[in-house]
Design a protein around this motif. Structure first.
Motif, PDB file in Angstrom:
ATOM      1  N   PHE A   1       9.552   3.469   8.407  1.00 42.81           N
ATOM      2  CA  PHE A   1       9.343   3.842   7.010  1.00 42.81           C
ATOM      3  C   PHE A   1       8.719   2.699   6.213  1.00 42.81           C
ATOM      4  N   LEU A   2       9.278   1.482   6.384  1.00 41.84           N
ATOM      5  CA  LEU A   2       8.779   0.349   5.588  1.00 41.84           C
ATOM      6  C   LEU A   2       7.342   0.003   5.967  1.00 41.84           C
ATOM      7  N   VAL A   3       7.063  -0.073   7.273  1.00 41.87           N
ATOM      8  CA  VAL A   3       5.694  -0.376   7.697  1.00 41.87           C
ATOM      9  C   VAL A   3       4.753   0.719   7.234  1.00 41.87           C
ATOM     10  N   GLY A   4       5.208   1.975   7.369  1.00 43.90           N
ATOM     11  CA  GLY A   4       4.359   3.113   7.025  1.00 43.90           C
ATOM     12  C   GLY A   4       4.041   3.183   5.548  1.00 43.90           C
ATOM     13  N   THR A   5       5.064   3.052   4.689  1.00 44.05           N
ATOM     14  CA  THR A   5       4.780   3.171   3.255  1.00 44.05           C
ATOM     15  C   THR A   5       3.968   1.984   2.761  1.00 44.05           C
ATOM     16  N   SER A   6       4.234   0.782   3.302  1.00 41.90           N
ATOM     17  CA  SER A   6       3.424  -0.335   2.806  1.00 41.90           C
ATOM     18  C   SER A   6       1.979  -0.184   3.271  1.00 41.90           C
ATOM     19  N   THR A   7       1.767   0.354   4.499  1.00 36.71           N
ATOM     20  CA  THR A   7       0.387   0.585   4.931  1.00 36.71           C
ATOM     21  C   THR A   7      -0.283   1.630   4.053  1.00 36.71           C
ATOM     22  N   SER A   8       0.478   2.656   3.655  1.00 39.67           N
ATOM     23  CA  SER A   8      -0.182   3.672   2.825  1.00 39.67           C
ATOM     24  C   SER A   8      -0.485   3.112   1.442  1.00 39.67           C
ATOM     25  N   ALA A   9       0.340   2.164   0.944  1.00 40.17           N
ATOM     26  CA  ALA A   9       0.010   1.519  -0.332  1.00 40.17           C
ATOM     27  C   ALA A   9      -1.277   0.698  -0.185  1.00 40.17           C
ATOM     28  N   VAL A  10      -1.412   0.003   0.961  1.00 41.79           N
ATOM     29  CA  VAL A  10      -2.637  -0.760   1.217  1.00 41.79           C
ATOM     30  C   VAL A  10      -3.838   0.171   1.272  1.00 41.79           C
ATOM     31  N   MET A  11      -3.654   1.309   1.964  1.00 43.15           N
ATOM     32  CA  MET A  11      -4.741   2.265   2.079  1.00 43.15           C
ATOM     33  C   MET A  11      -5.133   2.809   0.702  1.00 43.15           C
ATOM     34  N   LEU A  12      -4.127   3.067  -0.117  1.00 39.81           N
ATOM     35  CA  LEU A  12      -4.396   3.600  -1.453  1.00 39.81           C
ATOM     36  C   LEU A  12      -5.226   2.617  -2.263  1.00 39.81           C
ATOM     37  N   PHE A  13      -4.894   1.322  -2.146  1.00 43.73           N
ATOM     38  CA  PHE A  13      -5.667   0.325  -2.882  1.00 43.73           C
ATOM     39  C   PHE A  13      -7.099   0.274  -2.350  1.00 43.73           C
ATOM     40  N   GLY A  14      -7.239   0.440  -1.033  1.00 50.94           N
ATOM     41  CA  GLY A  14      -8.584   0.500  -0.446  1.00 50.94           C
ATOM     42  C   GLY A  14      -9.370   1.675  -1.001  1.00 50.94           C
ATOM     43  N   LEU A  15      -8.710   2.829  -1.125  1.00 51.30           N
ATOM     44  CA  LEU A  15      -9.370   4.006  -1.697  1.00 51.30           C
ATOM     45  C   LEU A  15      -9.813   3.734  -3.124  1.00 51.30           C
ATOM     46  N   ALA A  16      -8.918   3.054  -3.892  1.00 55.65           N
ATOM     47  CA  ALA A  16      -9.247   2.759  -5.278  1.00 55.65           C
ATOM     48  C   ALA A  16     -10.467   1.845  -5.345  1.00 55.65           C
TER      49      ALA A  16
END
Lengths: 109, 473
Positions: free
Chosen positions: B156-171
């Motif tokens: 969960f922790l690795v996954g959600t932090s990766t999705s936060a990173v991905m979201l910033f990349g999208l932004a």
């Protein structure tokens, strides 16, 4: 009007602070908050980009990010409560489990 | 019109709704849940097959239904159905949680199906999240709470932090280009390719796909999640989730045909690291599921070789190899479930004497492991051949050589498992034979046939994967 690069810089700083919190804290609730801050940094960058391009797309995305963040907190807190009930600790690597692993020898690695 | 385009997704959604109701009923019933899930899984597979040829755009072109997405949706429906078949004796998960398990499996499948059709980055992100959150909870459901909670939390922790990173990349991508539609991005890629913000944004966005694929820097969740999740859940992560991740990476990067230089070098480095780390770590493993996890990490590296060629041949090879991974990994997990019986984890040494306990299972394991190691004539060999051939066409000689070395390393630990199954004498001399139901026997035979026949005659499948890959360019 605030230039786009400035708001992007603020978002990047916010993202860095969230990441720092996630990596340094040994408390699951604080780590969850760190991830939350990172998500919101992304949302801020989307709002800024939306303003920069004069489009609504970015703002619409922020509404979706809010739901994702809510899911993240609800799932995360549920997992943390389950862990706390069993071990009585909000450490990502609870002392009780460490003892268990030590007893199991190399099998716990 | 829209209903026919969206039929497989709607069927999976209906399955999820059925299991919401079943999970709310006061009396848990494992058999009822299993039969409902298997029936609806078969229905989904049928619907996906009938929808194989449809094409069109949905939701203001944020969602594209084409040959590529439909092939992958059929594969996902197949993988989900096969995984449900593994759940017949689902003893690792408490009986009250069975309906929830099937519910989460259907929402995960729904998320993955949406993922392979998304051509808008926002839709892409939401679909990825839907499948990820279902999987975090599935890992958590194991009866051995002490083990599962650790693995689930890490995932969960690795996954959600990766999705936060991905979201910033999208932004970053959206901020630099003003569009989040993959089609528009592709059409105007030339004018943005040089900007550092765009490149950074793209790499951060790809991180989301890399996490799903368990590629090297994002792989730390995989061994624990595989080892401590229920067998069928681990099988789902190893098959369906990987197939969809390969599709997602192809969608994201496939159209960047003109891309060169830095991006290709970054991806090549990641591929090399992932193969090497996965294979070297797998050599030291004693637990069968952990071994499978590290082998998944290595295979993520092989898949990335095909992705970074940015060509039709490379993409077609990736689709082919995704099918190969599905069949081979599923066979390994099927053997694991049958041998383990009550759902405990197996060490490699526990396989001793398998060829006497059940010759058919031992044969299936041998074919699957030969496939994973890339020995002809198996589907795994054809897949690797296509991948390496596509990479050589683009002049990545060094990359292919390193991949070859890795294949040799991997041969060592796959053969170690086979040695346990065929040559090592069990500690307890008399171990009972493993009974196989008629349905299981047929399934095992079918899988063996698929591994060898596609190895001998890859043309039929290749035709399909080429048709799917051509849509991307």
């Amino acid at each position: 009007m605030v230039p786009f690069s400035h708001s992007l810089l603020v978002a990047a700083l916010l993202f860095g602070m969230g990441l720092f919190c996630l990596l340094t804290r040994r408390n699951l609730i604080m780590m969850l908050l760190g991830i939350e801050v990172m998500l919101n940094a992304g949302a801020l960058a989307f709002v800024a980009a939306s303003l920069h391009w004069q489009q609504m797309d970015g703002q619409a995305m922020v509404l979706f990010i809010l739901t994702v963040a809510a899911t993240e907190v609800s799932v995360g807190l549920a997992l943390i409560v389950a862990l706390y009930r069993r071990t009585g600790s909000v450490d990502p690597d609870p002392p009780a489990d460490r003892q268990l692993a030590a007893q199991a020898g190399e099998g716990g690695v | 019109m829209m209903m026919t385009l969206f039929a497989p997704e709607l069927t999976v959604l209906a399955t999820a709704v059925v299991f919401v109701v079943l999970a709310c009923l006061p009396t848990p019933d494992a058999r009822r849940d299993y039969l409902t899930a298997a029936g609806l899984g078969a229905l989904t597979l049928f619907v996906a097959l009938t929808a194989l040829g449809v094409q069109g755009d949905l939701f203001q072109e944020a969602y594209r239904v084409d040959r590529f997405s439909q092939v992958f949706k059929t594969l996902l429906a197949l993988a989900a159905f096969l995984v449900i078949l593994l759940c017949r004796r689902l003893q690792e998960i408490p009986i009250q949680r069975h309906a929830e398990t099937y519910l989460l499996l259907s929402t995960a499948t729904l998320g993955l199906m949406l993922l392979v059709s998304s051509v808008h980055l926002f839709a892409f992100f939401m679909a990825l999240e839907l499948s990820s959150y279902s999987l975090y909870l599935l890992v958590f459901l194991h009866r051995d709470q002490a083990q599962a909670q650790q693995a689930g939390l890490r995932y969960f922790l690795v996954g959600t932090s990766t999705s936060a990173v991905m979201l910033f990349g999208l932004a970053l991508l959206y901020g630099a280009t003003g569009t989040a539609h993959l089609g528009t991005l592709t059409a105007n890629w030339g004018q943005w390719a040089g900007q550092p913000t765009v490149l950074l944004g793209l790499l951060l966005t790809l991180a989301g796909g890399f996490f799903k694929l368990a590629l090297f820097p994002f792989h730390s969740w995989a061994p624990d999640a595989y080892e401590r999740a229920a067998h069928s859940v681990a099988a789902y992560i190893a098959t369906a989730s990987k197939v969809a991740a390969a599709a997602a990476l192809l969608r994201l990067t496939g159209p960047l045909t003109g891309a060169g230089g830095l991006l290709v070098e970054c991806l090549a480095l990641l591929a090399i690291l992932s193969m090497t780390v996965g294979n070297l770590a797998a050599v030291a493993q004693t637990d069968f599921k952990r071994l499978m996890a590290f082998s998944s990490i290595a295979h993520a590296g092989y898949l990335l070789i095909g992705v970074l060629t940015f060509s039709t041949a490379g993409s077609s090879a990736v689709v082919f190899y995704a099918v190969a991974i599905l069949v081979m990994k599923y066979t390994c997990f099927l053997v694991l479930v049958q041998v383990s019986g009550d759902g405990r984890n197996l060490a490699i040494a526990d396989l001793a004497g398998l060829h006497r306990r059940s010759p058919l299972l031992a044969l299936a394991l041998m074919m699957a492991l030969f496939g994973l190691a890339g020995i002809p004539p198996t589907i795994g060999f054809s897949g690797k051949l296509l991948l390496f051939h596509a990479a050589l066409q683009k002049g990545h000689l060094l990359l292919v050589l390193i991949a070859m070395f890795n294949v040799v390393i991997s041969l060592y630990y796959y053969l170690r498992v086979l040695k346990a199954a065929y040559l090592t004498e069990p500690v307890l001399a008399q171990q009972p034979p493993i009974p196989l139901a008629t349905g299981d026997r047929a399934l095992v035979l079918l899988l063996i046939a698929a591994i060898t026949l596609i190895g001998f005659y890859p043309a039929g499948l290749l035709h399909l994967t080429e048709a799917a890959a051509q849509v991307l360019f």
